[in-house]
Scaffold this active site. Sequence first.
Site, short mmCIF file in Angstrom:
data_model
loop_
_atom_site.label_atom_id
_atom_site.label_comp_id
_atom_site.label_asym_id
_atom_site.label_seq_id
_atom_site.Cartn_x
_atom_site.Cartn_y
_atom_site.Cartn_z
N CYS A 115 7.41 -4.08 15.20
CA CYS A 115 7.05 -3.08 16.22
C CYS A 115 5.64 -3.39 16.72
O CYS A 115 4.73 -3.69 15.92
CB CYS A 115 7.11 -1.67 15.64
N CYS A 152 -0.10 6.29 9.57
CA CYS A 152 1.12 5.59 9.95
C CYS A 152 0.83 4.38 10.83
O CYS A 152 0.06 4.45 11.77
CB CYS A 152 2.01 6.56 10.70
N CYS A 173 3.69 8.51 0.14
CA CYS A 173 4.30 7.61 1.11
C CYS A 173 4.37 6.22 0.46
O CYS A 173 3.34 5.66 0.09
CB CYS A 173 3.43 7.60 2.37
N CYS A 197 2.40 -1.59 15.37
CA CYS A 197 2.29 -1.42 13.91
C CYS A 197 1.56 -2.57 13.23
O CYS A 197 1.86 -3.75 13.47
CB CYS A 197 3.70 -1.29 13.33
N CYS A 255 6.98 -6.75 7.23
CA CYS A 255 8.18 -6.19 7.87
C CYS A 255 8.67 -7.14 8.94
O CYS A 255 7.88 -7.74 9.67
CB CYS A 255 7.84 -4.83 8.49
N GLU A 304 0.82 -1.20 0.00
CA GLU A 304 0.00 0.00 0.00
C GLU A 304 0.86 1.25 0.00
O GLU A 304 1.99 1.25 0.49
CB GLU A 304 -0.90 0.00 1.24
S1 SF4 Z 1 6.82 0.62 12.28
FE1 SF4 Z 1 6.02 -1.19 11.24
S2 SF4 Z 1 6.81 -1.06 9.15
FE2 SF4 Z 1 8.04 0.34 10.43
S3 SF4 Z 1 9.77 -0.92 11.12
FE3 SF4 Z 1 8.20 -1.11 12.73
S4 SF4 Z 1 7.07 -2.96 12.13
FE4 SF4 Z 1 8.24 -2.33 10.35
#
Ligand code: SF4
Length: 348
Positions: free
Chosen positions: A113, A329, A102, A116, A109, A89
């Site tokens: 995190c 975000c 963006c 996220c 990923c 996306e």
């Molecule tokens: S915020 Fe999300 S996309 Fe960015 S590094 Fe952390 S897990 Fe990965």
Amino acid sequence: MYLLGKDAAELEELASSLGERAFRGRQLYRWLYVKEADGFAEMNDLAKGFRKRLSEKVMISPVRVDDVSRSAGGSVKLLFALPDGNRVEGVLIPDGERLTACLSSQVGCVIGCRFCATGRMGFIRNLSAAEIVGQFIAMNKAVRMKISNVVMMGMGEPLLNRRELFKAAGLITDPDGLGISRRRFSVSTVGWVPGIEAMRASGLRLKLTVSLNGTTDGQRRKLMPLAARFPLADVLHAAKEYASHTRQRLTFTYLLLAGINDSPVDARRLIKLVSRIPSKINLMEYNEIGGEFRRSDDIVTEDFQEILRSAGLTATLRKSRGLEIGAACGQLAGRYAPGSGRVLKAIY
Ligand code: SF4
């Protein structure tokens, strides 16, 4: 094989391999990155035979727009289908004269995190330079306004996909091609120190944004597993070196999470951490994704910002525009079902 993502030398080589003079590769470059051609038919200064051989051998872009959603706040999220069936996306964010794209750098990923949505997906694969440039061009074609800024803040940790990222950044910022200023191409990292060092060594002089999101190592470790490997001192050292080497002002982003990192004590620690680095702080409101974290109260957010400002720091607050379409975000997670096939019309 795709043409997007190839630089001028590679296109010259391709032209030669198809029996053409090398300078035809340069013409091809202009068609791809200046005129943003959709098909070979419009490349009318190339011989028909060459165009036919090209069309038999290569395609232009690996990226297809699969869905578009708009938010009341003006942001637009695009879902991109990739050749292997994966999806990523991107988001267009208008702000006065400025239109920011963006872009994603990975499918999923690996960093994980805890706040996220992408992190919850896990890592699937890196995007190619063709797929990163393809997102940019698909967005540029969708709007009447010209995209002025790029942030690598979509899905993925861009500095874990450096080779393709740097190649794509070189193409997107080529003044003889897509022409985005390097000062307006920002790479956002959660603090992958070797990546920051490699970015400095690359000589690309792109903008660096570092997501701090905590003011102690303990806090950061709880939010971002990566922090166990790269303590704050190392991240800030690498960031400071980058700022001094490129003579630029960095951006630190700080995601405010209720009761986790939003106290006045945190604000004061943050001041100490960044005050010796030429930088600004972008406070970010959290978009709740159904997990353990909550968005900070408005009053807490205002107080936090005020403490930073009173210390002379530049601290802006990024409202979570795009929230209602899952485009803000930490919310990009490819949740859309494939194939709704809405036609993309000019947006801005
Ligand atoms: S915020 Fe999300 S996309 Fe960015 S590094 Fe952390 S897990 Fe990965």
